[in-house]
Design an enzyme around this catalytic site. Structure first.
Site, PDB file in Angstrom:
ATOM      1  N   ASP A 101       0.862  -1.171   0.000  1.00 40.81           N
ATOM      2  CA  ASP A 101       0.000   0.000   0.000  1.00 40.81           C
ATOM      3  C   ASP A 101       0.910   1.235   0.000  1.00 40.81           C
ATOM      4  O   ASP A 101       2.045   1.167   0.487  1.00 40.81           O
ATOM      5  CB  ASP A 101      -0.888  -0.033   1.249  1.00 40.81           C
ATOM      6  N   ASP A 106      -1.711  -0.656   6.161  1.00 41.24           N
ATOM      7  CA  ASP A 106      -1.901  -0.095   7.500  1.00 41.24           C
ATOM      8  C   ASP A 106      -3.316   0.409   7.764  1.00 41.24           C
ATOM      9  O   ASP A 106      -3.660   0.694   8.906  1.00 41.24           O
ATOM     10  CB  ASP A 106      -0.925   1.067   7.719  1.00 41.24           C
TER      11      ASP A 106
END
Length: 862
Positions: A445, A644
């Site tokens: 990500d 996250d």
């Protein structure tokens, strides 16, 4: 479904744990059962409506073992105990058994074998006429060894009669056979002596085998002792974490400082942390400034500055200043407790590779008993003596212990997960640890993973007539009333540079463009290119420069006064310092790296160019991230996902290995298989390298366990005797069996020296930079906090002073303390104390009390 942990007693080998698992898994309502031989524990997931804890305990008891719930429903889970405490009593018992065993074994061995080595024996042992004395002395010396090691017989025959023989059964059968034959020999000697058949008596003197039975038990107990000591070292990581936890906390109750056990701290309590002390529970700083060493929890070697509003973690160490904090998580909810629970669960779980060893162990012991019987019968048929055939059978039984096979996987898993925790890498299951070594594609990500996750100022381009400080001062003053994240970045940069903000009025936010304010009686603007063009601001060369910034993935913000451009400030979510090094290391390891982001293609492409990424997927909606992972898997890729945020949770769960950044959300961490406490992508490299090392270690252990048995059993069975004359004495078989278990555990302990290795220059530079920062960070922070302590003052309220002599006495008493100077106000009945060192309130109070006066209160003053 309910998951409950049980303590299990009586297990000694892999066969034991396998039998316990099978006995529990047969119960209706049990979803899964996993036994940890090292910790003597079992985790069971079951349907509470169909089954009770008592039913599970009963099933274990029927299998021949003992079990009890680790804690009862409704009870508070007890504080975890150090694994070392669980083995202390066992080691103490084994030590006593060893002392007794070898105290009797040494004279027994001398009497039975000394004459073969030319050693002198007392005259009353010589000759056939003394054969009964010779035999009974050996028998009597063997009895204490049998008694102190009786657990082998108790457990062994119990499991044998239940149809589930274990390692203890092999030892019990082997040593019992030697004892029974020895007793039979004594009767034969007695019969021969009583009937004048000296030849019969003499023939059995050399076939007593008491020393073999005693030596088998003593050597196996020695091996078990060494093995238990070694296994205790496999859980050093958990022990170290537990040792870090402070036992007490200083809290404020009714305005007074009270020292209480850490278990009594409740959420909302205000607790105090002095320099050098450990933080007792998780909390938030309410007052004070310091640097905190979080290395034990996050693996981060550089102390972290803590100010008001910052989060602090239990068991981390306050390096400098005085902190006042509010408790947010206590007991089992603290970060430390969660880490310990994760490491324990991972160590107790089973990797897929362990299933092979379990299947072999389940049939191994019955097969060995069969081989021993067949070997004994075959040698008798071949015409050899019963004594010869019996020694063959005993050797097969003793050398074939499945301990090495059963320990091969769990010891490596326990050491590996513990080593990961030391590096701030929390591995939640053995399966994740095993699968990680097969990963060929890592999906990252962008926001918060590759980048810092929040915007910051990257470029300041002032127009002619202005410098950077002037432009930033004006920009921050303009943006201060705004709540936009990009505005916050500019204000934070100005505060970092200690710039004084200017007064503004008439603030107006213009949707889709920017803001407009009145400053120094002039209208000034901050916004995008569209706003500048609508206001008729001449951009000149800044138009092209802003375009270049945008191409580089940054957001240019223009600042103007009427139609005059003041300059451009670029803001971006900056790449973390170690992201480029981590991506380079993964590529060097032969792993494809893909960036997955919901950001626009232009920004994603700029990040790709900067980091040298080969593949980027941009403008992906949160719900589509999981689909992208599935698409990669369908293409034959073993995928690890690193993220996250909440929107990463489905992708983390879908990936073969989900890796959560520790600073991310609880949902992401819950969905992941591995958690990186430092939020550093280099730890992804470390996790995969650790997985590869652990799996290599397990394969080495399994190879030696299988190789040992494949060579040892034929040798013990006498396969090489007719051709080469090789025959294995039962005593050497016992020694070899013990050595195999110790060698497997020792090999696993080599993992304790694991350190990630970086091949690229960037990776090596990142490690060097971190080491340099760690060396310099502590002195700097200590120096800063020392300055604060030099100006720290406290006001003491003192009763009992009535004249100048009294005040002088108090000043002298306080001044005698190192780092303390005091000034007494007799009328106000107070003493102002200036501290240049860490001196506790208790020490100040004691000094005044010894001088003959009473302290009624102490408070800090500015």
């Amino acid at each position: 479904m309910t998951t409950q942990k049980f303590n299990v007693t009586g297990m000694t080998c892999a066969s034991c744990s396998s039998h316990v698992e099978k006995a529990v898994q047969k119960l209706d309502g049990v979803e899964s059962a996993s036994v940890n031989l090292l910790a003597n524990s079992m985790s069971v997931t079951f349907d509470g409506g169909k089954l009770s804890e008592a039913d599970i305990v009963e099933a274990v008891a029927k299998a021949g073992y003992g079990a009890s719930p680790a804690f009862q429903k409704g009870e508070k889970k007890p504080s975890p105990q150090s694994p070392a405490a669980h083995t202390a009593a066992e080691l103490k018992s084994m030590k006593l058994r060893l002392i007794v065993s070898f105290s009797c074994l040494i004279p027994l061995f001398y009497i039975s074998m000394g004459h073969m080595m030319g050693l002198p024996l007392p005259h009353f042992f010589h000759g056939t006429e003394n054969a009964m004395t010779f035999a009974l002395t050996q028998f009597l010396l063997t009895l204490p060894i049998l008694y102190v090691n009786r657990s082998y017989f108790e457990n062994g025959f119990k499991t044998l009669f239940r149809g589930a023989p274990t390692m203890d059964a092999l030892i019990a059968i082997g040593s019992s056979a030697a004892m029974v034959y020895g007793i039979f020999a004594i009767y034969q000697i007695g019969y021969g002596l009583g009937h004048g058949d000296m030849e019969l008596a003499a023939s059995y003197v050399m076939d007593l085998y008491f020393e073999s039975a005693a030596m088998i038990l003593a050597l196996i107990t020695l091996g078990k002792y060494l093995e238990t000591r070694s296994k205790g070292r496999t859980s050093d990581a958990i022990t170290k974490l537990l040792d870090l936890a402070p036992k007490t906390a200083t809290v404020l109750r009714n305005g007074e400082e009270v020292v209480i056990p850490v278990e009594e701290v409740v959420v909302g309590d205000t607790f105090l942390v002095r320099p050098g002390a450990s933080i007792p529970v998780d909390g938030v700083v309410e007052d004070g400034f310091s640097s905190v060493d979080e290395a034990a929890i996050t693996g981060e070697s550089i102390p972290v500055e803590k100010n008001s509003g910052d989060r602090v973690i239990a068991a981390t160490v306050n390096k400098g200043g005085f902190l006042t904090c509010r408790a947010t998580k206590v007991g089992d909810d603290t970060t430390l407790s969660q880490i310990i629970r994760l490491v324990e669960d991972a160590a107790g779980s089973k990797a897929p590779i362990a299933k092979m060893a379990d299947r072999v162990s389940a049939v191994f012991v019955p097969a060995v008993i069969g081989i021993a019987l067949v070997a004994t019968i075959v040698w008798l048929i071949l015409g050899y003596s019963f004594s010869f055939a019996l020694s063959i059978g005993i050797s097969v039984l003793v050398i074939s212990c499945p301990c090495a096979l059963g320990l091969a996987t769990p010891v490596a898993i326990m050491v590996g997960t513990g080593k990961g925790a030391e590096h701030g890498i929390l591995i939640k299951s053995a399966e994740a640890l095993e699968i990680a070594h097969t990963v060929k594609t890592v999906v990252l990500d962008k926001t918060g993973t590759i980048t810092e996750g929040k915007p910051s100022v990257t470029d300041i381009l002032p127009a002619e007539g202005f410098d950077e400080a002037q432009l930033l001062q004006i920009a921050a003053s303009l943006e201060k009333p705004s709540e936009h994240p990009l505005a916050e970045a500019i204000v934070e940069e100005a505060e970092r540079r200690s710039l004084r903000l200017l007064e503004v009025s008439g603030f107006a936010a213009i949707p889709g463009q920017g803001v407009e304010v009145t400053m120094e009686q002039t209208r000034r603007f901050a916004g995008n290119l569209k706003m500048m063009r609508e206001r008729g601001v001449s951009l000149g060369e800044f138009d092209a420069r802003a375009e270049a910034l945008a191409e580089d993935g940054k957001t240019p913000l223009f600042f103007a006064q009427d139609t005059q451009l003041l300059g451009v400030i670029a803001v971006a979510d900056t790449v973390k310092p170690t992201s480029a090094a981590a991506i380079g290391e993964l590529s060097e390891m032969g792993i494809d790296v893909v960036m997955l982001t919901g950001d626009n293609s232009r920004t994603a492409e700029a990040i790709r160019r900067r980091l040298g990424l080969k593949s980027v997927v941009a403008e992906v909606l949160p719900q589509d991230k999981e689909a992208k992972i599935a698409e990669l898997q369908q293409g034959g890729h073993r995928v690890a996902m690193v993220g996250d945020g909440i929107n990463d949770a489905p992708a983390l769960a879908r990936a073969d290995v989900g890796i959560a950044i520790g600073a991310g959300t609880d949902i992401a961490i819950e969905s992941a298989d591995i958690v990186l406490m430092r939020s550093d992508l280099l730890d992804v490299v470390s996790a995969i390298q650790l997985s590869r090392r652990v799996i290599t270690n397990i394969k080495e252990n399994l190879f030696w366990a299988f190789f040992y048995n494949s060579i040892g059993i034929p040798l013990a069975a006498g396969v090489f005797f007719t051709a080469l004359g090789w025959k294995l004495n039962p005593m050497f078989a016992a020694a070899a069996m013990s050595l195999s278990s110790v060698s497997v555990v020792s090999n696993a302990l080599r993992l304790k020296w694991f350190k990630p290795k970086y091949r690229t220059a960037l990776g090596q530079q990142a490690v060097a930079a971190a080491s340099a920062a760690a060396v310099t960070a502590c002195p700097v922070m200590v120096e800063e906090t020392q300055e604060r302590r030099e100006t720290m003052k406290k006001l003491m309220h003192i009763e009992g002073m009535s004249c100048g002599h009294c005040s002088a006495r108090v000043e002298k008493a306080l001044g005698a303390l190192d780092g303390v100077s005091a000034s007494v106000d007799l009328e106000a009945k107070t003493a102002t104390v200036t501290l240049s060192a860490a001196v506790s309130d208790e020490a100040l109070t004691a000094a005044v009390t010894e001088a003959g006066y009473t302290v009624t209160g102490i408070e800090e003053v500015a």
